[in-house]
Every structure is written in structure tokens, then in C-alpha cells.
Design a protein around this motif. Structure first.
Motif, PDB file in Angstrom:
ATOM      1  N   THR A 152       1.050  -0.968  -0.171  1.00 33.55           N
ATOM      2  CA  THR A 152       0.082   0.315  -0.285  1.00 33.55           C
ATOM      3  C   THR A 152       0.609   0.999  -0.509  1.00 33.55           C
ATOM      4  O   THR A 152       2.055   0.852   0.102  1.00 33.55           O
ATOM      5  CB  THR A 152      -0.994   0.522   1.179  1.00 33.55           C
ATOM      6  N   GLU A 153      -0.056   1.893  -0.411  1.00 34.27           N
ATOM      7  CA  GLU A 153       0.925   3.802  -1.069  1.00 34.27           C
ATOM      8  C   GLU A 153       1.979   3.827   1.079  1.00 34.27           C
ATOM      9  O   GLU A 153       2.110   5.339   0.586  1.00 34.27           O
ATOM     10  CB  GLU A 153      -0.309   4.483  -1.040  1.00 34.27           C
ATOM     11  N   GLU A 154       1.489   3.294   1.601  1.00 37.21           N
ATOM     12  CA  GLU A 154       2.056   4.055   3.473  1.00 37.21           C
ATOM     13  C   GLU A 154       4.012   3.448   3.276  1.00 37.21           C
ATOM     14  O   GLU A 154       4.837   4.139   3.950  1.00 37.21           O
ATOM     15  CB  GLU A 154       2.000   2.876   4.862  1.00 37.21           C
ATOM     16  N   ILE A 157       5.515   6.251   2.298  1.00 40.09           N
ATOM     17  CA  ILE A 157       5.702   8.107   3.488  1.00 40.09           C
ATOM     18  C   ILE A 157       6.351   7.879   4.234  1.00 40.09           C
ATOM     19  O   ILE A 157       7.232   9.572   4.238  1.00 40.09           O
ATOM     20  CB  ILE A 157       4.138   7.802   4.552  1.00 40.09           C
ATOM     21  N   VAL A 184      -6.368   6.111  -1.478  1.00 36.23           N
ATOM     22  CA  VAL A 184      -6.921   6.482  -0.594  1.00 36.23           C
ATOM     23  C   VAL A 184      -5.952   6.115   0.657  1.00 36.23           C
ATOM     24  O   VAL A 184      -5.900   6.452   1.224  1.00 36.23           O
ATOM     25  CB  VAL A 184      -7.983   5.274   0.453  1.00 36.23           C
ATOM     26  N   GLY A 185      -4.586   6.450  -0.139  1.00 35.05           N
ATOM     27  CA  GLY A 185      -3.284   6.434   0.803  1.00 35.05           C
ATOM     28  C   GLY A 185      -3.154   7.804   0.951  1.00 35.05           C
ATOM     29  O   GLY A 185      -3.955   8.816   0.297  1.00 35.05           O
ATOM     30  N   TYR A 186      -1.941   8.709   1.775  1.00 35.28           N
ATOM     31  CA  TYR A 186      -1.760  10.512   1.728  1.00 35.28           C
ATOM     32  C   TYR A 186      -0.642  10.310   1.106  1.00 35.28           C
ATOM     33  O   TYR A 186       0.304  10.969   1.454  1.00 35.28           O
ATOM     34  CB  TYR A 186      -1.274  10.517   3.144  1.00 35.28           C
ATOM     35  N   SER A 187       0.286   9.503   0.217  1.00 33.14           N
ATOM     36  CA  SER A 187       1.201   9.347  -0.214  1.00 33.14           C
ATOM     37  C   SER A 187       0.933  10.271  -2.010  1.00 33.14           C
ATOM     38  O   SER A 187       0.239  10.993  -2.027  1.00 33.14           O
ATOM     39  CB  SER A 187       2.306   8.201  -0.753  1.00 33.14           C
ATOM     40  N   SER A 188       2.604  11.099  -2.327  1.00 37.50           N
ATOM     41  CA  SER A 188       1.639  12.015  -2.763  1.00 37.50           C
ATOM     42  C   SER A 188       2.780  10.778  -4.434  1.00 37.50           C
ATOM     43  O   SER A 188       2.757   9.693  -4.611  1.00 37.50           O
ATOM     44  CB  SER A 188       3.604  13.024  -3.391  1.00 37.50           C
TER      45      SER A 188
END
Ligand code: C2E
Ligand code: MG
Ligand code: MG
Ligand code: MG
Length: 286
Positions: A152-154, A157, A184-188
Motif C-alpha cells: 500500500t501507499e504507506e 511515506i 486512498v493513501g496519503y502519499s504523493s
């Protein structure tokens, strides 16, 4: 219930919290035995290729056959395993079980199937993970390109340098890399430039209403175009209806996964369903 108890409600909640904490401790203790007792099992959920109408890949999803609580889903124990660090041993077991399954499928009608395994960021922290994957593939005589890793995008980060290195090493082995729950992740988005990604899996939350909500449709189409322009294939997660299938197919989505095709299945049930051609909805073929 708390209302009925009136003045005792405070005590009620406190006991509830203690119960939950007790249960957590108990589950964590059970988790420490689970590997030795061989209580984990992989279920497999097929992915349908919308162009060829073939199933060439399945996602491995772990289950825990708990001696007293029955079959537990990953949401019930993976977060706990991540906290305690047991996730690293579980992940090694998952990789081994997936490779053993691939080895068993050799010289059968299923020998072209690929298996995707899920790895959490915590597992990627492990310096020896890539060596373990390489050694396991080799020991089982399985080509690396039969194995896919979903992250996942985690991982974009924190520890970005380390994670980039791990992914590059995995990719060099020939293992395919997928970004799970995309969007839905918080990455760029920059990581799509810097990391060697093969596959994007659009999160189920965009797919659920994709045929009813304009915004979900716009986002889904944009993700498909973005990925394709970067040479990345796209999987839609959580496809449950034929309308969703038609929408995704008409917009060039490469693969779909979801209850419309099949729930995650034990390997024997998957083989039977494949053999009987049960996993191809009539409309997927047209
Ligand atoms: P995920 O990797 O995003 O997997 C997809 C989840 O969506 C699975 O839940 C699957 O059963 C469910 N699903 C598939 N199609 C549909 C659909 O059409 N509708 C709905 N409502 N749900 C659908 P599951 O098996 O409970 O797994 C949950 C999560 O647990 C996975 O999400 C993954 O993040 C994690 N997980 C599963 N296996 C492993 C593992 O071996 N290792 C690690 N670290 N995490 C795992
Ligand atoms: Mg996944
Ligand atoms: Mg997912
Ligand atoms: Mg998920």
C-alpha cells in the motif's frame, strides 16, 4: 444496555475495555503459537483479464483457523501482528505457502497462474525479506515472475530510501510489484516516477458507486489513463456487478477482482471453479 444499567454504566464500560484488552492479550498469545501449530491458510481470489477473459492471476489472502474462534479474517489479527512484530514471521510463511502452491500447480492446468501476496510496510522493513523471497522461489523451483507483491501507499511515506531499495531488489529478481488500495493513501504521485511499479489496484471505495456517481467515474477513468500513460496495468478491486464490469471494460481497465467473479476460495475450491469454468460471467466474454 448501558442506559438500563444507569449509575453502573461507567463500570460497565470499564469492564468492556478490560474485556477487550484481555481478548487482545489472549489473541496475541494464541498468535505466538499459530505458526507452529500450522493454523494459517491462504485463500485465493481470482483476477479476470478483461481483454482475454482469462484468469491468469489470483490474490492470496490469509485466514487464521483459530482453534476456538473459528476462521478469522486478516482485519482481526494482522494489525495485532504488526504491533507485536510477529507480522514478519507471518509474511515469510505467506511467501513460502504461495511459492509451494505455485510449485504444486506446475504441470497442471493451473501452471500459468500468478500469485499476488500482500506485504505490509513493517514487513518491508526487514532487511532479509528480499533474500528470503529469492531463496524460497529457488527452493520451490518457481520463476520469480509468477510472484507478485502488493504494497500500500504507506511505504512511500516513511523510510522511502530503504523501501525504494527493497522494491528495486525485488523487481530485479523478476517479482512484479502492485500498489494496493490505490487512491486512498496519503502519499504523493511522485513515487510512480521513482518506483518500479507494474500494477495499480484501484481501491474498492471508488468502484462501489462508479456507475452511479459522476465523481467516482471521473476518478476511476483518470487513474486508468494515468496508469496506462505510465505503462502500468490497472486492476479494479471490489467489483460486484455486471454494470461495474461493463464500465471498467469500456474504459480499458485491464483486470477486475471482486465478488462478481468470486470470493476468495481455498485452493481446492479455486481449482474446481476454474476447471468447471464457473469464474467467467457471460458478459465478460462479449
Ligand atoms: P486487500 O489486499 O485490499 O484485499 C482485498 C480485500 O477485499 C479482501 O479482504 C477481499 O476478501 C475483499 N474483497 C474482494 N472482493 C470484494 C468485493 O467484491 N466486495 C467486498 N466488499 N470485498 C471484497 P480480506 O481477505 O478480509 O483482507 C483484508 C486485507 O487484509 C487485505 O486487503 C490486505 O490488506 C490484508 N491482508 C490479507 N492477507 C494478508 C497477508 O497475507 N499479509 C498481510 N500483511 N496483509 C494481508
Ligand atoms: Mg491486496
Ligand atoms: Mg486492496
Ligand atoms: Mg486493503
Amino acid at each position: 444496555r448501558a442506559k438500563e444499567q444507569g449509575r453502573n454504566s461507567y463500570q460497565f464500560y470499564t469492564e468492556g475495555m478490560q474485556d477487550r484488552e484481555m481478548m487482545r492479550l489472549e489473541l496475541d498469545k494464541d498468535l505466538s503459537q499459530a505458526l507452529a501449530n500450522d493454523e494459517f491458510v491462504l485463500f485465493f481470489q481470482p483476477q479476470l483479464d478483461l481483454q482475454s477473459s482469462e484468469i491468469n492471476s489470483v490474490e492470496a489472502l490469509i485466514r487464521w483457523q483459530h482453534p476456538r474462534r473459528g476462521l478469522l479474517s486478516p482485519a482481526e489479527f494482522i494489525p495485532l501482528a504488526e504491533e507485536s512484530g510477529r507480522i514478519n514471521d507471518i509474511g515469510r510463511w505467506v511467501v513460502m505457502a504461495a511459492c509451494q502452491q505455485l510449485a504444486r500447480w506446475k504441470d497442471t492446468p493451473y501452471e500459468n497462474l500468478r500469485i499476488a501476496v500482500n506485504l505490509s510496510g513493517r514487513e518491508l522493513d526487514d532487511e532479509n525479506l528480499v533474500d528470503h523471497i529469492r531463496d524460497t522461489l529457488k527452493a520451490e523451483g518457481v520463476p520469480a515472475n509468477r510472484l507478485e507483491v502488493e504494497l500500500t501507499e504507506e511505504i512511500f511515506i516513511q523510510n522511502i530510501e530503504h523501501n525504494l531499495n527493497q522494491l528495486s531488489r525485488l523487481r530485479q529478481l523478476g517479482v512484479h510489484l502492485a500498489i494496493d488500495d490505490f487512491g486512498v493513501g496519503y502519499s504523493s504521485l511522485g513515487y510512480l516516477r521513482d518506483f518500479p511499479v507494474d500494477l495499480l489496484k484501484i481501491d474498492r471505495s471508488f468502484i462501489t458507486d462508479v456507475t452511479e456517481r459522476h465523481d467516482d467515474a471521473v476518478i476511476t477513468r483518470a487513474v486508468i489513463n494515468l496508469a496506462h500513460n505510465l505503462g502500468i496495468h490497472v486492476v479494479a478491486e471490489g467489483v460486484e456487478t455486471e454494470d461495474q464490469l461493463r464500465f471498467l471494460k469500456s474504459h480499458g481497465c485491464n483486470l477486475i477482482q471482486g465478488y462478481l467473479i468470486s470470493r476468495p476460495l481455498p485452493s481446492e475450491d479455486l481449482e474446481m471453479a476454474l476447471e468447471k469454468g464457473l469464474l467467467l460471467p457471460a458478459n465478460a466474454v462479449n
